[in-house]
Each structure stands twice: as C-alpha cells, then as structure tokens.
Design a protein around this motif. Structure first.
Motif, short mmCIF file in Angstrom:
data_model
loop_
_atom_site.label_atom_id
_atom_site.label_comp_id
_atom_site.label_asym_id
_atom_site.label_seq_id
_atom_site.Cartn_x
_atom_site.Cartn_y
_atom_site.Cartn_z
N GLY A 52 51.02 -31.20 40.92
CA GLY A 52 49.81 -31.87 40.46
C GLY A 52 49.95 -33.35 40.18
N LYS A 53 50.96 -34.00 40.75
CA LYS A 53 51.13 -35.44 40.51
C LYS A 53 49.91 -36.23 40.99
N LEU A 54 49.46 -35.96 42.21
CA LEU A 54 48.27 -36.64 42.72
C LEU A 54 47.00 -36.04 42.14
N THR A 55 47.01 -34.75 41.91
CA THR A 55 45.83 -34.09 41.32
C THR A 55 45.43 -34.77 40.01
N ALA A 56 46.41 -35.09 39.17
CA ALA A 56 46.12 -35.72 37.88
C ALA A 56 45.45 -37.07 38.07
N ALA A 57 45.89 -37.83 39.08
CA ALA A 57 45.27 -39.12 39.35
C ALA A 57 43.84 -38.95 39.83
N LEU A 58 43.57 -37.90 40.59
CA LEU A 58 42.21 -37.63 41.05
C LEU A 58 41.31 -37.24 39.88
N VAL A 59 41.84 -36.41 38.99
CA VAL A 59 41.07 -36.02 37.79
C VAL A 59 40.72 -37.27 36.98
N ALA A 60 41.67 -38.17 36.85
CA ALA A 60 41.43 -39.38 36.07
C ALA A 60 40.33 -40.26 36.68
N ARG A 61 40.11 -40.14 37.98
CA ARG A 61 39.05 -40.90 38.65
C ARG A 61 37.69 -40.24 38.50
N GLY A 62 37.66 -39.01 37.99
CA GLY A 62 36.39 -38.35 37.75
C GLY A 62 35.79 -37.66 38.95
#
Length: 259
Positions: A52-62
């Motif tokens: 989930g390294k990239l997943t977390a960044a996507l979540v942070a973008r909303g």
C-alpha cells in the motif's frame, strides 16, 4: 529475465512483507499528481499494490481507490495499514473489476512484473475510454557520487536494471506495448522524473536493499555477504557513516492514455 525467473522474483516479496512495508519508500507527491492529472475522473485502481505504499498516496489525494494485489502476505499488510481501502486479491492478468470501471490504473514499482501480453488487454478492459495507465518507479539518483558507488557495490541484485534514472528511462519506454494488438489500445508514452528522497540510516538502507527481489532470491550465504559489503561501504562514506541521511532518489513515471 525469462518468464520463470520473473515469476520467481515477483513471488519473492511475500516472505518479506513486513520489512517491505517498513522500509520501502513512498512516492514523490508531484509524481503521483502528474500520473493522475490527465485522468477523466476520480476512480483509481492501484494494481500490484503490494503493502500500500502508493495506495496511501492516492488516499491522501482524495481519489476513490481500489487496490488489487496477488500476494496474500502483502495484501494482509495493506489491509492492516489501510483498513478503509477496498483491497482485493487479484493480478494484472486477471483484474477482479467490471469493464470500464476506473478512470486510471496506476502501478508502483510493479508494472515490470506484469505479463503485458495478457495484462495490457485486461487493463484496457477496466479503464474508461481515454483512461490513464501510469507506472511509477522509485530509483536511486546515481548522479550523486556516493549513490553511484553504492550501485557498484550492490550490483544488479541490489540495484537492478531500472534503479537509476537513465536505466529506468531505457527499460520502461515501451513497457506497455508488448505487441501490435496492445499498441493499438494505448497512445504514445510519456515519461517524467521527479525529485524524491528517503530519510535513512546505514542499517535501515541495508534493510531496504534487502527487500529487493534480486536479494530476496539469493542463497543465504550470498545474501549475507552482499549485505555485508554494502554495510562496509556505507560505514566508510562520510555521508552515511553516522546517523540519519537522505537517500537521493527520483520517482519516474510512465504515462499513457487508453484510446
């Protein structure tokens, strides 16, 4: 790398899922933004999502994220870290989503494991018309002298064929186009590179390199010998010998649009 060797490397991460989650870097925010800026909507699939390294960044973008990962141990780490994300078992060659259900497909340090002859049509299937496919890779900035030295000491197992900016550009330029049939599904590729870095100590950098596929599949004596040489190199460099330092990196992005 032949298909059997690629499969061996691709399946090596599960045994190191906890270490992967702890030590692998995130992605430059500007790189994630560039990957998604051409998407026509907010629905994003993180394919080969790992821990989930990239997943977390996507979540942070909303954005609206669904993660798909084939390895059970990696998927368990992702679900533990991001319990509110829809996370499914599956792979790039068989994506458990309906046709035209996402506006973008992204892959963080994963697309080189896909069998694109099969995955290309699958990705095109789940994308909306004019949807975006983007691969992101973190690479070491070997324009920095000590990083170039580390790459020499680590060899291809620890610093692989896409792990420096120039090598990444060459290796990924046509990665999404395995043949004429799939070439017709996507437009021309775009590449961009963004500054990035990760705070490390010598020991945590060794731990990071130990999660590379080429290192994970080594016989134990060879792996320990390699990591020992890397420790000795880092102990001998003033930039890395004491305390924390920033590992100079770049996040490279390959972006194409579905036709």
């Amino acid at each position: 790398m032949d298909r059997n060797e690629r499969s061996l490397h691709a399946s090596s991460f599960g045994a190191a899922a906890v270490a992967y989650a702890e030590h692998r870097p995130d992605y430059a925010r500007a790189a994630v933004g560039w990957a998604l800026e051409a998407a026509s909507g907010p629905r994003v699939l993180d394919l080969g999502a790992g821990t989930g390294k990239l997943t977390a960044a996507l979540v942070a973008r909303g954005v609206e994220v669904v993660a798909v990962e084939p390895d059970p141990a990696m998927l368990a780490e992702l679900r533990r870290a991001l319990p509110d994300v829809r996370a499914l078992s599956g792979g790039a060659e068989s994506i458990p989503l309906p046709d035209g259900s996402v506006d973008a497909v992204v892959a963080g340090n994963a697309m080189h494991w896909f069998d694109m002859a099969v995955a290309g049509p699958e990705i095109a299937r789940v994308l909306t018309p004019r949807g975006v496919l983007a691969g992101l890779w973190n690479v070491m900035d070997d324009a920095v002298d000590w990083v170039a030295g580390l790459a020499r000491v680590g060899g291809t197992a620890a610093v692989g064929p896409r792990d420096t900016p120039a090598a990444w550009r060459a290796a990924t330029a046509d990665m999404h186009l395995p043949g004429n049939g799939d070439a017709a599904r996507f437009g021309s590729p775009e590449q961009a590179v963004f500054p990035h870095g990760q705070r490390r100590t010598a020991e945590s950098l060794v731990a990071t390199l130990a999660t590379r596929a080429g290192v994970l599949v080594m016989p134990e004596p060879e792996r320990e010998a390699l990591l020992g040489r890397i420790r000795a190199f880092l102990a001998d460099r003033p930039e890395t010998a004491d305390g924390e330092f920033t590992l100079p990196m770049r996040t490279g992005v390959l972006r194409v649009r579905r036709l």
